[in-house]
Design a protein around this motif. Structure first.
Motif, PDB file in Angstrom:
ATOM      1  N   LEU A 172       0.810  -1.211   0.000  1.00  0.00           N
ATOM      2  CA  LEU A 172       0.000   0.000   0.000  1.00  0.00           C
ATOM      3  C   LEU A 172       0.848   1.267   0.000  1.00  0.00           C
ATOM      4  CD1 LEU A 172      -2.777  -1.072   2.531  1.00  0.00           C
ATOM      5  CD2 LEU A 172      -2.858  -1.137   0.017  1.00  0.00           C
ATOM      6  N   ASN A 173       2.063   1.158   0.528  1.00  0.00           N
ATOM      7  CA  ASN A 173       2.907   2.341   0.628  1.00  0.00           C
ATOM      8  C   ASN A 173       4.353   1.906   0.500  1.00  0.00           C
ATOM      9  OD1 ASN A 173       3.468   1.186   3.160  1.00  0.00           O
ATOM     10  ND2 ASN A 173       1.808   2.364   4.104  1.00  0.00           N
ATOM     11  N   THR A 174       5.241   2.847   0.800  1.00  0.00           N
ATOM     12  CA  THR A 174       6.680   2.575   0.649  1.00  0.00           C
ATOM     13  C   THR A 174       7.307   2.064   1.929  1.00  0.00           C
ATOM     14  OG1 THR A 174       7.157   4.877   1.202  1.00  0.00           O
ATOM     15  CG2 THR A 174       6.901   4.344  -1.138  1.00  0.00           C
ATOM     16  N   VAL A 175       6.458   1.675   2.888  1.00  0.00           N
ATOM     17  CA  VAL A 175       6.997   1.136   4.132  1.00  0.00           C
ATOM     18  C   VAL A 175       7.355  -0.324   3.923  1.00  0.00           C
ATOM     19  CG1 VAL A 175       6.519   0.706   6.575  1.00  0.00           C
ATOM     20  CG2 VAL A 175       5.613   2.754   5.452  1.00  0.00           C
ATOM     21  N   LEU A 176       8.478  -0.701   4.428  1.00  0.00           N
ATOM     22  CA  LEU A 176       8.930  -2.076   4.285  1.00  0.00           C
ATOM     23  C   LEU A 176       8.044  -2.998   5.103  1.00  0.00           C
ATOM     24  CD1 LEU A 176      11.050  -4.137   3.298  1.00  0.00           C
ATOM     25  CD2 LEU A 176      12.366  -3.603   5.363  1.00  0.00           C
ATOM     26  N   GLN A 177       7.580  -4.064   4.479  1.00  0.00           N
ATOM     27  CA  GLN A 177       6.717  -5.046   5.126  1.00  0.00           C
ATOM     28  C   GLN A 177       7.411  -6.395   5.138  1.00  0.00           C
ATOM     29  OE1 GLN A 177       2.881  -5.201   3.294  1.00  0.00           O
ATOM     30  NE2 GLN A 177       2.398  -3.035   3.705  1.00  0.00           N
ATOM     31  N   GLN A 178       7.282  -7.054   6.311  1.00  0.00           N
ATOM     32  CA  GLN A 178       7.825  -8.392   6.476  1.00  0.00           C
ATOM     33  C   GLN A 178       6.665  -9.381   6.431  1.00  0.00           C
ATOM     34  OE1 GLN A 178      11.004  -9.068   6.645  1.00  0.00           O
ATOM     35  NE2 GLN A 178      11.802  -6.965   6.908  1.00  0.00           N
ATOM     36  N   HIS A 179       6.807 -10.381   5.595  1.00  0.00           N
ATOM     37  CA  HIS A 179       5.777 -11.410   5.448  1.00  0.00           C
ATOM     38  C   HIS A 179       6.366 -12.746   5.872  1.00  0.00           C
ATOM     39  CE1 HIS A 179       3.615  -8.409   3.014  1.00  0.00           C
ATOM     40  NE2 HIS A 179       4.744  -8.240   2.356  1.00  0.00           N
ATOM     41  N   VAL A 180       5.636 -13.443   6.749  1.00  0.00           N
ATOM     42  CA  VAL A 180       6.027 -14.798   7.166  1.00  0.00           C
ATOM     43  C   VAL A 180       4.884 -15.720   6.793  1.00  0.00           C
ATOM     44  CG1 VAL A 180       6.693 -16.280   9.059  1.00  0.00           C
ATOM     45  CG2 VAL A 180       7.430 -13.880   9.044  1.00  0.00           C
ATOM     46  N   LEU A 181       5.144 -16.584   5.898  1.00  0.00           N
ATOM     47  CA  LEU A 181       4.119 -17.469   5.337  1.00  0.00           C
ATOM     48  C   LEU A 181       4.410 -18.894   5.785  1.00  0.00           C
ATOM     49  CD1 LEU A 181       1.687 -17.192   3.394  1.00  0.00           C
ATOM     50  CD2 LEU A 181       3.236 -17.912   1.559  1.00  0.00           C
ATOM     51  N   PRO A 182       3.511 -19.507   6.629  1.00  0.00           N
ATOM     52  CA  PRO A 182       3.757 -20.893   7.091  1.00  0.00           C
ATOM     53  C   PRO A 182       3.325 -21.895   6.019  1.00  0.00           C
ATOM     54  CG  PRO A 182       1.819 -19.997   8.159  1.00  0.00           C
ATOM     55  CD  PRO A 182       2.369 -18.892   7.321  1.00  0.00           C
ATOM     56  N   LEU A 183       4.191 -22.815   5.742  1.00  0.00           N
ATOM     57  CA  LEU A 183       3.929 -23.882   4.773  1.00  0.00           C
ATOM     58  C   LEU A 183       4.031 -25.202   5.540  1.00  0.00           C
ATOM     59  CD1 LEU A 183       3.521 -24.958   1.873  1.00  0.00           C
ATOM     60  CD2 LEU A 183       6.016 -24.855   1.603  1.00  0.00           C
TER      61      LEU A 183
ATOM     62  N   CYS B 121       1.537 -32.161   9.130  1.00  0.00           N
ATOM     63  CA  CYS B 121       2.167 -32.262  10.448  1.00  0.00           C
ATOM     64  C   CYS B 121       2.644 -30.887  10.847  1.00  0.00           C
ATOM     65  CB  CYS B 121       3.341 -33.234  10.412  1.00  0.00           C
ATOM     66  SG  CYS B 121       4.199 -33.383  12.003  1.00  0.00           S
ATOM     67  N   PRO B 122       2.182 -30.408  11.996  1.00  0.00           N
ATOM     68  CA  PRO B 122       2.653 -29.073  12.427  1.00  0.00           C
ATOM     69  C   PRO B 122       4.166 -29.011  12.598  1.00  0.00           C
ATOM     70  CG  PRO B 122       0.732 -29.758  13.685  1.00  0.00           C
ATOM     71  CD  PRO B 122       1.172 -30.971  12.914  1.00  0.00           C
ATOM     72  N   GLY B 123       4.773 -30.125  12.890  1.00  0.00           N
ATOM     73  CA  GLY B 123       6.227 -30.115  13.048  1.00  0.00           C
ATOM     74  C   GLY B 123       6.970 -29.919  11.754  1.00  0.00           C
ATOM     75  N   TYR B 124       6.289 -30.132  10.654  1.00  0.00           N
ATOM     76  CA  TYR B 124       6.931 -29.950   9.351  1.00  0.00           C
ATOM     77  C   TYR B 124       6.425 -28.673   8.687  1.00  0.00           C
ATOM     78  CZ  TYR B 124       8.135 -34.865   9.993  1.00  0.00           C
ATOM     79  OH  TYR B 124       8.598 -36.035  10.493  1.00  0.00           O
ATOM     80  N   THR B 125       6.383 -27.643   9.489  1.00  0.00           N
ATOM     81  CA  THR B 125       5.936 -26.356   8.958  1.00  0.00           C
ATOM     82  C   THR B 125       7.166 -25.507   8.629  1.00  0.00           C
ATOM     83  OG1 THR B 125       3.903 -26.460  10.240  1.00  0.00           O
ATOM     84  CG2 THR B 125       4.606 -24.283   9.409  1.00  0.00           C
ATOM     85  N   LYS B 126       7.236 -25.032   7.398  1.00  0.00           N
ATOM     86  CA  LYS B 126       8.334 -24.171   6.933  1.00  0.00           C
ATOM     87  C   LYS B 126       7.818 -22.742   6.858  1.00  0.00           C
ATOM     88  CE  LYS B 126      12.173 -22.841   4.892  1.00  0.00           C
ATOM     89  NZ  LYS B 126      13.448 -22.756   5.601  1.00  0.00           N
ATOM     90  N   GLU B 127       8.455 -21.875   7.614  1.00  0.00           N
ATOM     91  CA  GLU B 127       8.066 -20.479   7.582  1.00  0.00           C
ATOM     92  C   GLU B 127       8.881 -19.762   6.487  1.00  0.00           C
ATOM     93  OE1 GLU B 127       8.504 -18.681  11.330  1.00  0.00           O
ATOM     94  OE2 GLU B 127       6.751 -19.673  12.213  1.00  0.00           O
ATOM     95  N   ILE B 128       8.161 -19.232   5.574  1.00  0.00           N
ATOM     96  CA  ILE B 128       8.784 -18.544   4.432  1.00  0.00           C
ATOM     97  C   ILE B 128       8.734 -17.060   4.719  1.00  0.00           C
ATOM     98  CG2 ILE B 128       8.650 -18.116   1.973  1.00  0.00           C
ATOM     99  CD1 ILE B 128       7.203 -20.796   1.710  1.00  0.00           C
ATOM    100  N   ALA B 129       9.939 -16.455   4.827  1.00  0.00           N
ATOM    101  CA  ALA B 129      10.048 -15.024   5.128  1.00  0.00           C
ATOM    102  C   ALA B 129      10.198 -14.252   3.819  1.00  0.00           C
ATOM    103  CB  ALA B 129      11.240 -14.764   6.031  1.00  0.00           C
TER     104      ALA B 129
END
Length: 1784
Positions: free
Chosen positions: A756-767, A772-780
């Motif tokens: 929406l703007n020029t502010v830096l945004q960090q996205h963490v997407l769980p895969l 299995c919750p133990g096999y969740t890869k967080e994509i930054a």
């Protein structure tokens, strides 16, 4: 401690014969401070010397001694000689040093002796003494010294450090040694930029420390400073060391490989490293070289440009610093690893030298390229098949890029009617793959599914699969490709929500129409006010937009959804136990206005089933389905995709379709399902995968979408299920959100975000993998909106230096894109400022982070200061309606317009003389005194002056070049312009150089002519090298040739004229002497051919020598060369030579091989005004005529071919050398009463006299043809010419008409060869030609100035002139000239004698003195007087002055007197040597007598008797004859015979000096008529009346020979009556015409009024009585007496008489009568010729005396006159008249 007696020690060591002392092995110990301590050098090694074979220490020193104790040191003596040595010594002189009692020491070779010396100190001070050793050869001594303990450091006097770069450092070390006896502490005082490590320390005695000197310069300079080391205890001491170093500035240059790169302009100074397109995800490395151009090592560091807030670096450089060796290089490696396809990357690396003195920017650019996958067709049509059947078609997919492509079709082939093989894979670059598409319908309906092909790093591709299935009972309409096109158009127009039956009714009712493409559309009358949406055509959205917003797999759609299913994805979770799995309720909603049927595709063998399989749904209603999950195995993963098709129920049968355009394809419904049956205690399968995901989203403008792809590779052997929790990261959309990956397969994800703007945004997407919750890869991931940001250099200010009005100044101004997106910029300048300000380029594209330099041009039009403003508008490359269209930035420009001019430092530049064909350079200094830089254009105007044709000159090209002809001069500075001058003609060149200030409208000289201003003027004169022959003389066999004849033989006048002319273009083929010919006879490039005739001589005579004096009268140096044919021939191999020679070639080869012609020197160089003599010689070794072409080559000048020719005759052969077969007489006017006598010369070069005869037959015949008028008269038809002299044949040419006369006259040589000579004479009409004809008759009375320049070897005297031209003189007058004979010898006197060849010359020529002696270094004047007698003639007299060395002449007379005395003695004396006088023997001639009577003297008769005598050799005349060269045996015999006789001495050979005297005599009448103004210059020795009308003849036989042919004897007495009448009539008319001619009368009157001649001034005024007495005289005499001789005039006497008081009248009358009578007598005497001759002789002798005194230096003729004023004396009264003193 006390020791034993020294005598015992000495005796013991003498007996032992100690050879040496062992060294201490423990010579090194460690210091406490870490430095290595060494034993002092004086202990380890003493300095020794060798004295006459004895080796001994030079000094014996005591250290560390104490009072009251003895210390013994041993002095070792060693014999290093090969013999025994004996020596003695004397004890020290002081009492503090003593040795054993002196005794004789004997040392064998190699032996040594130790002598103990004892030191006993008495007080604490230093001691010094010596021991003196004595040998037979001499003495030598050894110094004994005892020193006190003191601190002392040993260090080098100077240390030189390596050369160093500024702001760098170099170092070196040097030792500091404590050579004292005390422990010493030292400290350093070091000036900057040096410093010491350590700067202070402590040294034990004998220890050594290494000190490091560090040099860190800040300025480039030569450093030579002194560092001070302080050491010692209480009393500080110091030592200085000189530190020398050199600091220089480093110079680094970046060398980039030459590669073309897109978007980079070639030739720019900026260093650009271009990587080009690089495949995504790969790494490319390239290297650049950092070159060190200086002589010092240069440290440097590498820095990257400052990073913005968010930037994913793609360029990497591991090196951050380094040192570039001097004159070396280092390699800098840079890697490029792009991540975003299609992105252009730019970065900057700065190489900074030490101290930031030099910064070099390296720009690196590259782009990222990805795969380019395309489908060969956008749809696959299966037509129709029956239920239960299948159909397969091929779909080709290609990758036109060289980057491998991961592709995946988003379809589950296990549960769909359409299946692909393979569904996913890797497509290599530049390949095409054929995919199998199979259609297996399960229901009799029409099928259509739009399948997306996902490609990693590329937007997805879509393909339409459609086909129709028939059964026995149901036959739906066949779906075709056009139906799909109509459907999309109808969907845009909102008509697809109506079923086909309703659309058909509306079409029938006219509520709908069909457009030109067949699609449905509303009638036009509906769209009167506002264009409805139905009129919009279908446009295909971007694949990304369609993929994310298709309305089927997502809740958002581009177009409204017809049928929706909920949920689209579902996870059953853990389904244990297997039989208790709850079914999933599935809701399908019909959004259309027609009834639809939903048919699910059954999947046999799948754990997921839908119930019911087919169901009808009313319009705008929903229907519920159940998804049953029936797992069969525990601890497993399940995933599937359910497929269903919804269609209008009316389409079940084709008969329900009335219009083809109303057919609507089916809609595909998909549901993704997954589940697992893992028990609680069981661990799920560990997924084996590779995840390729970017770190940041591609850049995008704020409030716009950005996409990226992600790749999940299943590297394991089991199925992987995945799910993305969208709720955990709502800002990122992921598709697909769930699914499965088969083993070995891959899944491609697409991610989307909307910053929406020029502010830096960090996205963490769980895969989550494998449920299995133990096999969740967080994509930054990171994302940031990129706004338009442009950076302007200098904070938006641009300053121009002052600029000249009308000119322009250009500056580079940099703008930079500070975002990750490319932008388009456009400059806008106000209309009023557009003529003053401009920019290039005005628009363009800036790639991300790219800086672009733009050229701004400022052109002021008036003298003022300017403040301007320009705007730059920037926008995105693909603008979006949401983002702002553009952003503007302002640039402030400041400039000033001023006036400027250029001037030259030198307004006038004279280059002097420039050699034609060569060039001369000079520099013109241009000065700009203003405050602005000026661009100028120079132009040249050429002007050529001199004797030339203006038409030819105007076509000449410009002979001046300017380099540069245009340029820029900075403010208050100067510029140098190189001027090159190449003149092409021998003329004067003037170049006017003008300048014009460059303006935008005038950029060349053609457009600036009106604005040109004069700058300077350059003048030069084109010259050729000029060479001339200044003098010539002959020697050897040609010594008898006069100089005039020599000049004619060698054509020197013609040669000088040719040398003065310009060379022809062919002569400049080879500008310098060159070997260019391949044959023996070289080609000729010159049209000039001259003869160099060496004359003739007999065989064996001396060579003919000719000396030429070459003079450079020009202004440039001259290089000349005489080139023989062999000098022009190239050196060739023998096989290339022509073996067959022509006779001409053989002749030349014989001459060159035998060196018959020689030149010395053959080449040379003459500076301006310089002279050099050249000797030409011709050897007479072979009889015959020799010819040789010799090329006279003047470098850059003329090239003249000289034909060397010479004749050699036999010894007794009579030969006359004719220089030419044609002779031209001097032209004579028709009617000349006294034609002059002319001379034809013959040269006898042989050794015997020659008699010639002239055959006059043709002359007599010519006389008969011309009315018996003697046109040619030969006065000497016969004569004899002595050997080696020139004979004259006298001719008289008297033309009868104005024409050319030719006659061939044979000249016979008695005993020799005759010759036919053509004589030519030209007669001209004096009345027709006028005064111009007299010029040919006039000979200027000039003496050729200048002394004789050439001398032959051995010449002791020279003449001041070699030629005298007396000019035109009348008869009965004399002409005299003065010639000096100079003795150039410094020690020898010379004797001279003048010789006149002919008796006629003796009559008319007088020389005074005729002989004499000239002392060394002196000169004697010789007066040459010519007095013509009788007939007019041309005189060419060759005077010969024979010069002898006086010593040689005296010696000859002495030898001759002795020879004559001996001759008289031998005539009367004889000696009888016979032993037997009684024996009669035949008289024999003496051995030494010669039988040739012709060679002996006329002896008395008594000497003819043969006598036997024993005395001196016989006295004989035996001159050595001239024998041919090569007859060596005959010469030996002659020399042998000559050794037995006493030959009469020969007189010394004289030196012959030639003086040529030329003149022309006229009769008095002709001289009066032709040269009236010249009459006063001559004195006539007798009155004119005394001469007869006819010229006097010479008595004797010569007169008789010429009597018959002389025209003067052809008087009227021998004429006929007719001829007499003609003559009488002619004379009568002539006299009458003269009497009637008024012009003649005026001429007579003017002649009476002419100035009085010189000699007439001697005449007194005549009385009337005397005039009456002299009326008989017809012609007045030109002789008169000087008036000064008779100063008394009648008038003067009367005045004198008036002053006296007369005593009586009678006395006065008597005195008057007496004086009158005396005056008459004097007047009578003054008119006598004898008196005039006497006066002329007195004047002549007076002038001669004055000239002789002036030559001796007694009188200075050029001195200024001095006036001496005497006091006036009272004049007494004059009683008797007396004549005043003479002033003569």
């Amino acid at each position: 401690m006390p020791c034993s007696h020294p005598y015992r020690v000495f005796r013991g060591q003498m007996l032992a014969q100690v050879r040496g002392q062992p060294q201490n092995p423990d010579c090194c110990r460690k210091r406490c401070c870490g430095c290595v301590r060494k034993v002092s050098a004086r202990k380890a090694k003493k300095k020794k010397g060798v004295f006459w074979g004895i080796e001994v220490a030079e000094t014996l020193q005591w250290r560390g001694w104490e009072l009251g104790k003895e210390m013994i040191k041993h002095l070792m003596l060693k014999n290093v000689h090969e013999k025994n040595q004996k020596l003695s010594y004397r004890c020290p002189s002081t009492r503090f040093f003593f040795a054993v009692f002196p005794q004789l020491i004997t040392l064998s070779p190699g032996m040594s002796l130790t002598l103990p010396v004892v030191f006993r100190p008495a007080e604490k001070r230093e001691y010094e003494d010596s021991i003196c050793f004595t040998k037979a050869e001499g003495e030598f001594s050894v110094t004994l010294r005892a020193v006190l303990p003191s601190p002392c450091l040993s260090l080098p006097s100077a240390v030189e450090l390596p050369i160093c770069a500024v702001h760098s450092a170099t170092e070196t070390t040097f030792p500091v040694r404590n050579v004292g006896d005390l422990v010493t502490e030292f400290a350093w005082e070091t000036p900057s930029p040096f410093y010491m490590i350590p700067d202070c320390s402590l040294l034990n005695s004998g220890a050594e420390c290494m000190v490091k000197v560090v040099f860190q310069p800040k300025v480039a300079a030569v450093y030579d400073v002194a560092a001070t080391c302080w050491f010692g205890g209480e009393e500080k001491r110091k030592r200085t060391i000189q530190l020398k170093a050199l600091a220089k500035y480093p110079y680094l240059r970046v060398s980039v490989p030459e590669e073309e790169c897109e978007g980079v302009q070639p030739g720019k100074s900026q260093n650009v490293l271009c990587f080009g397109p690089v495949p995504v995800g790969t790494t490319v490395e390239k290297c650049v070289e950092i070159l060190n151009m200086s002589v010092v090592d240069a440290p440097c560091r590498i820095e990257r440009a400052k990073d913005p807030l968010l930037r994913d670096h793609v360029f990497f450089c591991d090196a951050s610093h380094g040192v570039v060796p001097a004159k070396g290089k280092i390699v800098l490696c840079i890697r490029f690893q792009p991540q975003t396809v299609g992105e252009h990357s730019t970065d900057y690396f700065t190489i900074i030298s030490a101290g930031s003195l030099l910064q070099t920017v390296l720009k690196v650019v590259g782009s990222c390229k990805g795969p380019l996958v395309s489908l060969h067709q956008d749809s696959v049509d299966f037509n129709w098949i029956n239920v239960g059947e299948s159909m397969m078609q091929v779909l080709k997919i290609s990758n036109i890029s060289d980057v491998p492509a991961y592709y995946q079709f988003d379809i589950d082939g296990r549960g769909s009617v359409f299946s692909l093989d393979p569904t996913c894979g890797v497509l290599e670059g530049k390949t095409t793959l054929a995919l199998k598409v199979t259609f297996r319908p399960t229901h009799p309906i029409s099928y259509h599914r739009r399948v997306v092909c996902l490609v990693h790093h590329q937007e997805p591709k879509y393909v339409d699969f459609f086909g129709t299935c028939h059964s026995d009972t149901a036959k739906p309409a066949i779906l075709q490709a056009r139906h799909l096109s109509w459907y999309r158009t109808n969907m845009v127009r909102g008509l697809t929500f109506y079923p086909p039956d309703i659309l058909s009714v509306m079409l029938k009712d006219g509520k709908l129409q069909m457009d030109e493409k067949g699609a449905l559309t509303l009638p036009p009358e509906i769209s009167q006010d506002k264009p409805p949406k139905e009129y919009f055509e279908y446009f295909e959205a971007s694949s990304m937009t369609e993929y994310f917003y298709n309305g089927v797999s997502s809740y958002l759609a581009v177009f409204p959804c017809h049928v929706s299913v909920s949920p689209r994805e579902y996870d059953f979770g853990c389904c244990v136990p297997l039989h208790k799995v709850e079914p999933l309720p599935l809701c399908v909603t019909n959004h259309t206005k027609g009834k639809i049927t939903v048919a699910w595709t059954p999947s046999h063998g799948s754990a997921f089933q839908v119930s019911p399989e087919i169901c009808d749904i009313p319009p705008l209603k929903s229907s519920a389905f159940r998804v049953l999950f029936q797992p069969t195995q525990l601890n497993s993963l399940y995933a599937a995709e359910l497929e269903g098709f919804a269609f209008y129920k009316v389409l079940r049968d084709y008969s329900n379709i009335e219009e083809d355009a109303t057919i609507c394809p089916s809609w595909c419904l998909t549901v993704r399902l997954r589940a697992h049956t893992y028990e609680a205690e069981r661990e799920h399968f560990i997924p084996q995968y590779i995840l390729d995901v970017p770190k940041t989203f591609p850049p995008a403008a704020p409030n716009t979408d950005t996409y990226c792809s992600m790749l999940l590779l299943n590297t394991g052997t089991s199925l992987i299920t995945f799910s993305v929790n969208q709720a955990a990261c709502p800002s990122v959309l992921v598709k697909p959100c769930s699914g499965h990956v088969i083993p070995g397969g891959h899944q491609i994800f697409f991610l989307s975000t909307h910053p929406l703007n020029t502010v830096l945004q960090q996205h963490v997407l769980p895969l989550q993998l494998n449920s299995c919750p133990g096999y969740t890869k967080e994509i930054a991931l990171q994302s940031c909106g990129e706004s338009l940001l442009l950076l302007l250099e200098g904070d938006g200010n641009l300053y121009f230096k002052p600029v000249c009005i009308g000119t322009s100044s250009t500056r580079m101004y940099t703008i930079k894109n500070c975002t990750r997106l490319p932008m388009i910029f456009t400059w806008k300048i106000h209309q009023s400022d557009s003529k003053i300000l401009s920019v290039s380029p005005t628009a363009g594209i800036l790639q991300p982070y790219e800086a672009m330099a733009q050229a701004w041009t400022f052109t002021p039009d008036k003298e003022t200061k300017y403040l301007l403003r320009a705007m730059v508008f920037v926008r995105r490359k693909s603008p979006d309606s949401v983002s702002p269209r553009s952003v503007r930035y302002a640039l402030r420009i400041v400039g000033e317009g001023v006036l400027g001019t250029i001037r030259a430092q030198n307004k006038h530049l004279d280059l002097g003389n420039v050699l034609i064909g060569d060039l001369q350079n000079c520099s013109v200094v241009l000065l700009n005194d203003g405050v602005c830089s000026l661009k100028y254009i120079l132009s040249v105007e050429q002007q050529i002056t001199g004797p030339c044709d203006p038409k030819d000159v105007c076509r000449d090209s410009l002979a001046l070049e300017l380099e540069p002809s245009r340029g820029t001069i900075p403010a208050r500075s100067k510029a140098f312009v190189q001027v090159t001058v190449r003149p092409a003609r021998r003329l004067h060149y003037t170049w006017s150089i003008k300048y014009a200030i460059c303006t935008p409208t005038a950029t060349d000289s053609a457009n600036t002519k009106e604005e040109q201003q004069p700058l300077c003027c350059i003048v030069a004169t084109g010259v050729y090298p000029t060479l001339c022959i200044a003098d010539a003389c002959s020697a050897g066999s040609a010594s008898g040739i006069s100089k005039l004849h020599l000049w004619r033989l060698f054509s020197l006048d013609t040669l000088n004229k040719c040398l003065e002319q310009d060379p022809t273009p062919s002569e400049l083929t080879y500008r310098v002497p060159t070997r260019h010919s391949t044959c023996l006879i070289p080609p000729v490039y010159t049209p000039v051919l001259l003869d160099f005739n060496f004359g003739v001589a007999s065989i064996g005579s001396e060579p003919t020598l000719v000396m030429l004096l070459l003079a450079n009268k020009g202004v440039v140096p001259v290089e000349w060369a005489f080139l023989f044919p062999s000098d022009q021939k190239m050196d060739m191999e023998h096989w290339a030579e022509d073996v067959e020679f022509s006779p001409h070639e053989l002749h030349q080869m014989r001459i060159q091989d035998n060196q018959l012609f020689s030149i010395s020197p053959k080449s040379g160089k003459l500076l301006p005004g310089q002279q050099e003599s050249v000797q030409l010689s011709h050897r007479h070794d072979f009889v015959g005529t020799d010819h040789l072409p010799v090329l006279l080559k003047v470098s850059y000048g003329r090239e003249i071919l000289l034909n060397f020719s010479g004749v050699t005759v036999e010894q007794d052969q009579r030969y006359i050398h004719f220089a030419s077969t044609k002779h031209l007489f001097t032209p004579i006017a028709v009617g000349t009463t006294h034609p002059p006598t002319q001379i034809y010369e013959l040269y006898n070069g042989g050794s015997v006299p020659v008699v010639f005869e002239v055959q006059l037959d043709n002359i007599v015949r010519l006389q008969e043809e011309n009315f018996r008028h003697p046109v040619f008269v030969c006065l000497t038809p016969r004569g004899e010419i002595p050997p080696g002299t020139i004979g004259h044949i006298e001719w008289v040419f008297s033309p009868l008409e104005a024409k050319t006369y030719l006659v061939d006259v044979p000249i016979h040589i008695l005993g020799g060869e005759s010759a036919l000579i053509t004589f030519q004479g030209v007669g001209y009409d004096l009345n027709t030609i006028g005064d111009t004809a007299t010029s040919s008759e006039v000979l200027p009375p000039t003496v050729f100035a200048g002394s004789t320049k050439l001398t032959v070897p051995g010449q002791a005297a020279t003449l001041s002139h070699h030629r005298i031209c007396l000019g035109n003189i009348p008869d009965c007058s004399k002409a005299s000239r003065l010639v000096f004979l100079n003795n150039i010898s410094e020690s020898k006197a010379v004797v001279f004698a003048w010789q006149i060849n002919t008796w006629k010359d003796e009559r008319v020529l007088q020389i005074a003195p005729e002989s004499g002696t000239v002392q060394p270094g002196e000169s004697i004047p010789c007066f040459i007087t010519l007095q013509p007698l009788g007939c007019p003639s041309f005189y060419s007299i060759d005077l010969v002055c024979e010069v002898h060395i006086q010593e040689s002449l005296v010696q000859y007379e002495r030898d001759l007197q002795e020879w004559e005395s001996e001759k008289e003695r031998q005539a009367v004396e004889f000696t009888i040597t016979e032993k037997d006088l009684g024996t009669k023997q035949k008289p024999k001639s003496p051995a030494g007598r010669s039988s040739d009577s012709a060679e002996t003297e006329n002896l008395p008769e008594s000497s003819a008797v043969i006598r036997k005598y024993k005395t001196l050799p016989a006295v004989q005349n035996h001159p050595t004859p001239n024998l041919p060269a090569g007859h060596f045996q005959r010469r030996l015999l002659l020399d042998k015979a000559a050794s037995r006789v006493w030959v009469k001495p020969e007189p010394p050979t004289p030196i012959l000096l030639h003086l040529s005297v030329t003149a022309r005599s006229y009769s008095i009448e002709d001289f009066f008529s032709n040269f009236t103004s010249e009459i006063p210059k001559y004195f006539l020795s007798c009155p004119i009346s005394s001469w007869p009308l006819e010229s006097k003849l010479v008595d004797g036989s010569r007169d008789r020979d010429r009597m018959d042919m002389d025209p003067k004897w052809l008087s009227l007495a021998a004429a006929s009556n007719q001829e007499l009448q003609i003559v009488t009539a002619i004379l009568t008319d002539v006299i009458r015409g003269i009497l009637e001619n008024t012009q003649f009368h005026d001429a007579v009157r003017r002649s009476l009024d002419e100035p009085i001649p010189y000699f007439s001034q001697f005449r007194c005024a005549e009385s009337p009585e005397l005039q009456d007495r002299r009326r008989w005289s017809t012609v007045p005499s030109r002789v008169s007496a000087s008036p000064d001789l008779y100063p008394e005039k009648n008038g003067e006497r009367k005045e004198m008489e008036q002053e006296t008081s007369p005593k009586s009248d009678l006395l006065e009358s008597w005195e008057i009568f007496h004086h009158e009578q005396l005056g008459e007598q004097k007047e009578m005497m003054s008119r006598q010729p004898a008196l005039g001759n006497l006066v002329e002789l007195v004047l002549e002798n007076t002038l001669r005396n004055i000239l002789i005194e002036a030559s001796r230096g007694e009188v200075v003729l050029t001195a200024r006159p001095r006036v001496i004023a005497l006091p006036p004396r009272p004049s007494p009264r004059i009683t008797n008249p007396a004549p005043p003193p003479s002033r003569a």
